[in-house]
Design an enzyme around this catalytic site. Structure first.
Site, PDB file in Angstrom:
ATOM      1  N   ASP A  85      60.952  47.366  56.709  1.00  0.00           N
ATOM      2  CA  ASP A  85      60.391  47.465  55.352  1.00  0.00           C
ATOM      3  C   ASP A  85      58.931  47.003  55.287  1.00  0.00           C
ATOM      4  O   ASP A  85      58.345  46.916  54.211  1.00  0.00           O
ATOM      5  CB  ASP A  85      61.238  46.648  54.362  1.00  0.00           C
TER       6      ASP A  85
ATOM      7  N   HIS B 151      29.681  34.880  53.200  1.00  0.00           N
ATOM      8  CA  HIS B 151      28.834  35.697  52.327  1.00  0.00           C
ATOM      9  C   HIS B 151      27.974  34.803  51.430  1.00  0.00           C
ATOM     10  O   HIS B 151      26.799  35.081  51.208  1.00  0.00           O
ATOM     11  CB  HIS B 151      29.707  36.631  51.496  1.00  0.00           C
TER      12      HIS B 151
ATOM     13  N   ASP C 261      18.230  42.657  49.443  1.00  0.00           N
ATOM     14  CA  ASP C 261      18.400  42.248  48.043  1.00  0.00           C
ATOM     15  C   ASP C 261      17.938  40.805  47.869  1.00  0.00           C
ATOM     16  O   ASP C 261      17.765  40.073  48.838  1.00  0.00           O
ATOM     17  CB  ASP C 261      19.853  42.435  47.566  1.00  0.00           C
TER      18      ASP C 261
ATOM     19  N   LYS D  15      17.021  45.069  44.220  1.00  0.00           N
ATOM     20  CA  LYS D  15      18.022  46.097  43.935  1.00  0.00           C
ATOM     21  C   LYS D  15      18.397  46.041  42.457  1.00  0.00           C
ATOM     22  O   LYS D  15      18.530  44.974  41.901  1.00  0.00           O
ATOM     23  CB  LYS D  15      19.290  45.803  44.765  1.00  0.00           C
TER      24      LYS D  15
ATOM     25  N   ARG E  76      21.078  47.987  39.433  1.00  0.00           N
ATOM     26  CA  ARG E  76      22.184  48.922  39.246  1.00  0.00           C
ATOM     27  C   ARG E  76      21.726  50.083  38.365  1.00  0.00           C
ATOM     28  O   ARG E  76      21.311  49.870  37.229  1.00  0.00           O
ATOM     29  CB  ARG E  76      23.384  48.188  38.627  1.00  0.00           C
TER      30      ARG E  76
ATOM     31  N   ASP F 147      20.982  41.469  56.951  1.00  0.00           N
ATOM     32  CA  ASP F 147      22.037  41.299  55.933  1.00  0.00           C
ATOM     33  C   ASP F 147      23.162  40.476  56.550  1.00  0.00           C
ATOM     34  O   ASP F 147      23.149  40.186  57.751  1.00  0.00           O
ATOM     35  CB  ASP F 147      22.550  42.682  55.474  1.00  0.00           C
TER      36      ASP F 147
ATOM     37  N   THR G 270      29.682  50.007  54.010  1.00  0.00           N
ATOM     38  CA  THR G 270      29.535  51.468  54.088  1.00  0.00           C
ATOM     39  C   THR G 270      28.172  51.869  54.650  1.00  0.00           C
ATOM     40  O   THR G 270      27.953  53.037  54.968  1.00  0.00           O
ATOM     41  CB  THR G 270      29.653  52.106  52.689  1.00  0.00           C
TER      42      THR G 270
ATOM     43  N   GLY H 133      25.566  51.962  52.893  1.00  0.00           N
ATOM     44  CA  GLY H 133      24.791  52.550  51.785  1.00  0.00           C
ATOM     45  C   GLY H 133      23.552  51.712  51.471  1.00  0.00           C
ATOM     46  O   GLY H 133      22.456  52.259  51.249  1.00  0.00           O
TER      47      GLY H 133
HETATM   48  C1  R5P Z   1      25.947  42.417  49.440  1.00  0.00           C
HETATM   49  O1  R5P Z   1      25.783  41.447  48.726  1.00  0.00           O
HETATM   50  C2  R5P Z   1      26.093  42.272  50.917  1.00  0.00           C
HETATM   51  O2  R5P Z   1      25.222  41.296  51.429  1.00  0.00           O
HETATM   52  C3  R5P Z   1      25.849  43.590  51.642  1.00  0.00           C
HETATM   53  O3  R5P Z   1      24.519  44.022  51.355  1.00  0.00           O
HETATM   54  C4  R5P Z   1      26.804  44.654  51.163  1.00  0.00           C
HETATM   55  O4  R5P Z   1      28.124  44.163  51.180  1.00  0.00           O
HETATM   56  C5  R5P Z   1      26.699  45.856  52.065  1.00  0.00           C
HETATM   57  O5  R5P Z   1      27.564  46.858  51.586  1.00  0.00           O
HETATM   58  P1  R5P Z   1      27.341  48.368  51.964  1.00  0.00           P
HETATM   59  O6  R5P Z   1      27.108  48.425  53.434  1.00  0.00           O
HETATM   60  O7  R5P Z   1      28.624  49.051  51.535  1.00  0.00           O
HETATM   61  O8  R5P Z   1      26.178  48.865  51.188  1.00  0.00           O
END
Ligand code: R5P
Length: 351
Positions: free
Chosen positions: A67, A160, A199, A222, A224, A248, A253, A255
């Site tokens: 399961d 993070h 960012d 950055k 939104r 970073d 992803t 992106g």
């Molecule tokens: C955001 O605060 C993190 O430091 C990364 O910039 C983010 O998680 C990256 O995500 P992705 O690669 O999807 O743009």
């Protein structure tokens, strides 16, 4: 007389002579040695840590019931031992998190002396506060779960947000892969490089890299654009004619990286971009996003295993191992030594 029943010697506990067998004597010795358990998410990394630290991995079974429920069992006794589990809470996040909790519970119920959860990549960290009403704070929930399941200490790499350290009521050691990553970059980056945070939240992180590499920084702002899209509104700092190195903590992803590369090149930076991050989450459209022709190299660590498909799809990806960092941390924790040497700038907290 052989095996467990072989009388080997006698020890005195509170003045009472107790006969101990050869096997028990060997076990007594073992209690002075740390033990290491690999979670399935971090099997390869844990094997590397075992090799470099000289601490063998404990034999364990992790299976699934029909399961989907998990079954965990350790083959050997861990009574009284200083136990370390290595398990990143990467994808599949919920399965790996729950497996970590079961391993902790198993060690606690098997009477390990002290249990340290080494979580090289601490998942669910990005929800570290409520950004809107009626949301959970998952980074805190995971901290509560890990402590409740039996961890006495937690060690992680490049959280993070450093504030997550304060979410734990138990000992929490926050180490960093930045010294390893800067060491890798030092001899490879051209002198006219600029370190770029994608960012404003990453300013302290990029500043740590800058101090270690003695390079200037730039920051992208950055904003939104709508519920699904973010756009880069401004480039702060001089990038014209320079080789940008985007810094970073996580690449998910890709992106964020793709947008940052486009913005930097449009702002006059050289179309020869480096990307560095501790955690290669590498999800969704990451291959398409990171196959950007203007990216020269992407550097991550092995806090998260990288599948052969991703390796094949991302030929410009380089992986730096944190195995030595973790092996040193285990040695220092087990022997009651300071971990300061494992932080950037010889003692300052990472990022
Ligand atoms: C955001 O605060 C993190 O430091 C990364 O910039 C983010 O998680 C990256 O995500 P992705 O690669 O999807 O743009």
């Amino acid at each position: 007389m052989t095996g467990d029943s072989a009388e080997h010697g006698a020890q005195s506990y509170s003045g009472v002579q107790v006969a101990i067998s050869e096997a028990e004597s060997a076990r007594d010795d073992a209690m002075n040695h740390p033990c290491l358990v690999a979670g399935t998410a971090s099997q390869a990394l844990a094997e590397e840590v075992a090799r470099r630290s000289g601490i063998p991995l404990l034999d364990r079974r992790i299976e699934r019931f029909p399961d989907g429920e998990l079954y965990v069992r350790l083959s050997d006794s861990v009574r009284g031992r200083d136990a370390f589990i290595v398990q990143s809470t990467c994808a599949p996040v919920n399965d790996n998190l729950f497996e970590l909790l079961l391993l902790l519970d198993t060690l606690r119920r098997a009477s390990a002396g002290r249990i340290t959860a080494i979580i090289p990549y601490y998942g669910y960290a990005r929800q570290d506060r409520k950004s809107a009403g009626r949301e959970p704070i998952t980074a805190k929930l995971v901290a509560n779960l890990v402590a409740t399941a039996g961890a006495d200490r937690v060690l992680s790499v490049d959280l993070h947000s450093p504030a997550i350290q304060g979410f734990f009521e138990i000992g929490m050691d926050h180490t960093s892969a930045i010294p390893l990553l800067t060491e890798y970059l030092r001899s490879r980056l051209p002198r006219e490089s600029v370190l770029v945070s994608p960012d404003t939240g990453g300013v302290k992180r990029v500043d740590t890299y800058a101090r270690m590499l003695d390079l200037p920084i730039a920051i992208l702002h950055k904003r939104r654009a709508n519920a699904r899209e973010v756009e880069i509104a401004a480039v702060v700092g001089d990038v014209r004619g320079k080789v940008p190195v985007i810094v970073d903590d996580i690449i998910a992803t890709g992106g964020t990286i793709r947008r940052a590369v486009d913005t930097l090149v449009a702002a006059g930076a050289r179309p020869d971009v480096w990307v560095v991050a501790t955690h290669g989450v590498l999800a969704g459209d990451v291959i398409a996003n990171l196959s950007h022709p203007q990216i020269r190299e992407i550097v991550v660590t092995d806090t998260i295993p990288i599948s052969p498909t991703l390796r094949a799809g991302l030929p410009r990806l380089q992986v730096v191992s944190v195995a030595d960092l973790l092996a040193s941390a285990i040695h220092r924790l087990h022997n009651g030594l300071s971990l300061s040497a494992l932080f950037p700038q010889g003692g300052a907290q990472p990022i």
